[in-house]
Scaffold this motif. Sequence first.
Motif, mmCIF file in Angstrom:
data_model
loop_
_atom_site.group_PDB
_atom_site.id
_atom_site.type_symbol
_atom_site.label_atom_id
_atom_site.label_comp_id
_atom_site.label_asym_id
_atom_site.label_seq_id
_atom_site.Cartn_x
_atom_site.Cartn_y
_atom_site.Cartn_z
ATOM 1 N N GLY A 15 0.773 -1.202 0.222
ATOM 2 C CA GLY A 15 -0.084 -0.023 0.087
ATOM 3 C C GLY A 15 0.872 1.303 -0.374
ATOM 4 N N CYS A 16 2.001 1.240 0.518
ATOM 5 C CA CYS A 16 3.052 2.496 0.536
ATOM 6 C C CYS A 16 3.602 2.526 -0.622
ATOM 7 C CB CYS A 16 3.783 2.208 1.792
ATOM 8 S SG CYS A 16 3.119 2.169 3.198
ATOM 9 N N GLY A 17 3.626 1.832 -1.559
ATOM 10 C CA GLY A 17 4.245 1.776 -2.966
ATOM 11 C C GLY A 17 5.711 1.514 -2.809
ATOM 12 N N TYR A 18 6.038 0.533 -1.946
ATOM 13 C CA TYR A 18 7.293 0.103 -1.775
ATOM 14 C C TYR A 18 7.765 -0.560 -3.089
ATOM 15 C CZ TYR A 18 11.377 -2.871 -0.585
ATOM 16 O OH TYR A 18 12.692 -3.311 -0.420
ATOM 17 N N LYS A 19 9.008 -0.205 -3.546
ATOM 18 C CA LYS A 19 9.594 -0.832 -4.616
ATOM 19 C C LYS A 19 11.175 -0.859 -4.475
ATOM 20 C CE LYS A 19 9.441 0.025 -9.750
ATOM 21 N NZ LYS A 19 9.421 0.844 -10.767
ATOM 22 N N PRO A 20 11.579 -2.114 -4.680
ATOM 23 C CA PRO A 20 12.967 -2.565 -4.070
ATOM 24 C C PRO A 20 14.099 -1.729 -5.009
ATOM 25 C CG PRO A 20 12.022 -4.482 -4.648
ATOM 26 C CD PRO A 20 10.981 -3.335 -5.007
ATOM 27 N N VAL A 21 15.106 -1.149 -4.308
ATOM 28 C CA VAL A 21 16.178 -0.327 -5.265
ATOM 29 C C VAL A 21 16.564 -1.029 -6.308
ATOM 30 C CG1 VAL A 21 18.416 0.435 -4.937
ATOM 31 C CG2 VAL A 21 16.821 0.792 -3.045
ATOM 32 N N SER A 22 16.802 -2.538 -6.387
ATOM 33 C CA SER A 22 17.299 -3.168 -7.481
ATOM 34 C C SER A 22 16.480 -3.068 -8.807
ATOM 35 C CB SER A 22 17.386 -4.849 -6.839
ATOM 36 O OG SER A 22 16.310 -5.367 -6.723
ATOM 37 N N LYS A 23 15.307 -3.045 -8.315
ATOM 38 C CA LYS A 23 14.112 -3.033 -9.461
ATOM 39 C C LYS A 23 14.167 -1.730 -10.111
ATOM 40 C CE LYS A 23 9.626 -4.139 -11.084
ATOM 41 N NZ LYS A 23 8.395 -4.539 -10.747
ATOM 42 N N ILE A 24 14.434 -0.697 -9.392
ATOM 43 C CA ILE A 24 14.487 0.696 -9.816
ATOM 44 C C ILE A 24 15.918 1.008 -10.896
ATOM 45 C CG2 ILE A 24 14.704 3.276 -9.257
ATOM 46 C CD1 ILE A 24 13.210 2.583 -6.708
ATOM 47 N N THR A 25 16.779 0.226 -10.173
ATOM 48 C CA THR A 25 18.154 0.562 -10.973
ATOM 49 C C THR A 25 18.070 -0.202 -12.126
ATOM 50 O OG1 THR A 25 19.016 -1.063 -9.496
ATOM 51 C CG2 THR A 25 19.511 1.367 -8.899
ATOM 52 N N LYS A 26 17.539 -1.485 -11.885
ATOM 53 C CA LYS A 26 17.458 -2.056 -13.439
ATOM 54 C C LYS A 26 16.765 -1.524 -14.559
ATOM 55 C CE LYS A 26 16.508 -6.937 -14.716
ATOM 56 N NZ LYS A 26 16.032 -8.290 -14.409
ATOM 57 N N GLU A 27 15.590 -0.727 -14.215
ATOM 58 C CA GLU A 27 14.862 -0.099 -15.069
ATOM 59 C C GLU A 27 15.781 1.046 -15.743
ATOM 60 O OE1 GLU A 27 11.527 1.492 -13.012
ATOM 61 O OE2 GLU A 27 10.604 -0.758 -12.982
ATOM 62 N N MET A 28 16.797 1.518 -14.956
ATOM 63 C CA MET A 28 17.336 2.957 -15.430
ATOM 64 C C MET A 28 18.727 2.298 -16.286
ATOM 65 S SD MET A 28 17.210 5.007 -12.163
ATOM 66 C CE MET A 28 18.434 6.228 -12.735
ATOM 67 N N GLU A 31 21.607 -3.849 -19.003
ATOM 68 C CA GLU A 31 22.265 -5.051 -18.882
ATOM 69 C C GLU A 31 23.815 -4.869 -18.820
ATOM 70 O OE1 GLU A 31 20.819 -8.059 -17.446
ATOM 71 O OE2 GLU A 31 18.935 -6.801 -17.531
ATOM 72 N N SER A 32 24.301 -4.276 -19.569
ATOM 73 C CA SER A 32 25.834 -4.004 -19.782
ATOM 74 C C SER A 32 26.225 -2.720 -19.402
ATOM 75 C CB SER A 32 26.225 -4.608 -20.976
ATOM 76 O OG SER A 32 25.554 -3.528 -21.911
ATOM 77 N N VAL A 33 27.527 -2.467 -18.695
ATOM 78 C CA VAL A 33 27.954 -1.324 -18.024
ATOM 79 C C VAL A 33 29.465 -1.252 -18.328
ATOM 80 C CG1 VAL A 33 28.319 -0.090 -16.078
ATOM 81 C CG2 VAL A 33 26.305 -1.310 -16.201
ATOM 82 N N TYR A 34 29.770 0.152 -18.767
ATOM 83 C CA TYR A 34 31.021 0.357 -18.996
ATOM 84 C C TYR A 34 31.329 1.150 -18.061
ATOM 85 C CZ TYR A 34 35.137 2.784 -21.027
ATOM 86 O OH TYR A 34 36.258 3.546 -21.185
ATOM 87 N N SER A 60 29.059 -7.321 -8.565
ATOM 88 C CA SER A 60 28.171 -8.271 -7.223
ATOM 89 C C SER A 60 27.028 -7.399 -6.772
ATOM 90 C CB SER A 60 29.646 -8.231 -6.136
ATOM 91 O OG SER A 60 29.737 -6.987 -5.778
ATOM 92 N N ARG A 61 27.088 -6.122 -6.670
ATOM 93 C CA ARG A 61 25.777 -5.596 -6.273
ATOM 94 C C ARG A 61 24.674 -5.244 -7.160
ATOM 95 N NH1 ARG A 61 30.342 -3.704 -3.446
ATOM 96 N NH2 ARG A 61 30.010 -3.664 -1.258
ATOM 97 N N LEU A 62 24.960 -4.980 -8.511
ATOM 98 C CA LEU A 62 23.948 -4.296 -9.524
ATOM 99 C C LEU A 62 23.908 -5.724 -10.396
ATOM 100 C CD1 LEU A 62 25.125 -0.926 -10.712
ATOM 101 C CD2 LEU A 62 23.170 -1.616 -9.159
ATOM 102 N N ASN A 63 24.615 -6.953 -10.304
ATOM 103 C CA ASN A 63 24.591 -8.069 -11.212
ATOM 104 C C ASN A 63 24.346 -7.658 -12.802
ATOM 105 O OD1 ASN A 63 24.329 -9.791 -8.807
ATOM 106 N ND2 ASN A 63 22.339 -9.242 -8.633
#
Length: 179
Positions: A15-28, A31-34, A60-63
């Motif tokens: 009800g409070c609109g909780y969304k995990p940090v991992s899901k927010i960062t995944k959307e932004m 899959e690959s990072v330089y 390790s943290r962002l997978n």
Amino acid sequence: MKFFISVFMALMLAGCGYKPVSKITKEMTGESVYVDVIISKTEPKNSVWVKDAVKEGVVSRLNKTLSDDQNADMSIIISVGSLSYQAAVYDQYGYITSYRAILNLNFKTRLKDGSVVNITTSGEHDFSIARRLQNTRYADSVISDTERYEAIKEASKEAFDEYIANLALKGYQNGSRNR
């Protein structure tokens, strides 16, 4: 009773609109990072240590997978703002037995959608130093390369954790709140 508390907590979080940090960062981020670090002219070794710690954090943290600049969904360019060591603990004779490494990093991030975000973070790490006896008197406390490496690595990890939190907050504020 535990069942009712569990159900109540689940409803509260939903009800409070909780969304995990991992899901927010995944959307932004994609899959690959330089990852690259602007090498400091005064302390080039420190820049390499920071880059290693951040690459480890990305995996390790962002997978995420590491990639080259042209094929990456997201790129992170890091610059070391400052690195300092402060005496943290003294012994009864006035010699330093522990230091605090304070590291400030700037993360210039190009996100998956092409937008660029600058985030400045800081990390700290307290560490003890080895003292050697010299002619039955304490010698000056010297920070070895191994101790410096560990301090910079741990401070970089802390700064990277702060970066992830800030990135998620920016994503949440800029419209990634859709569920």
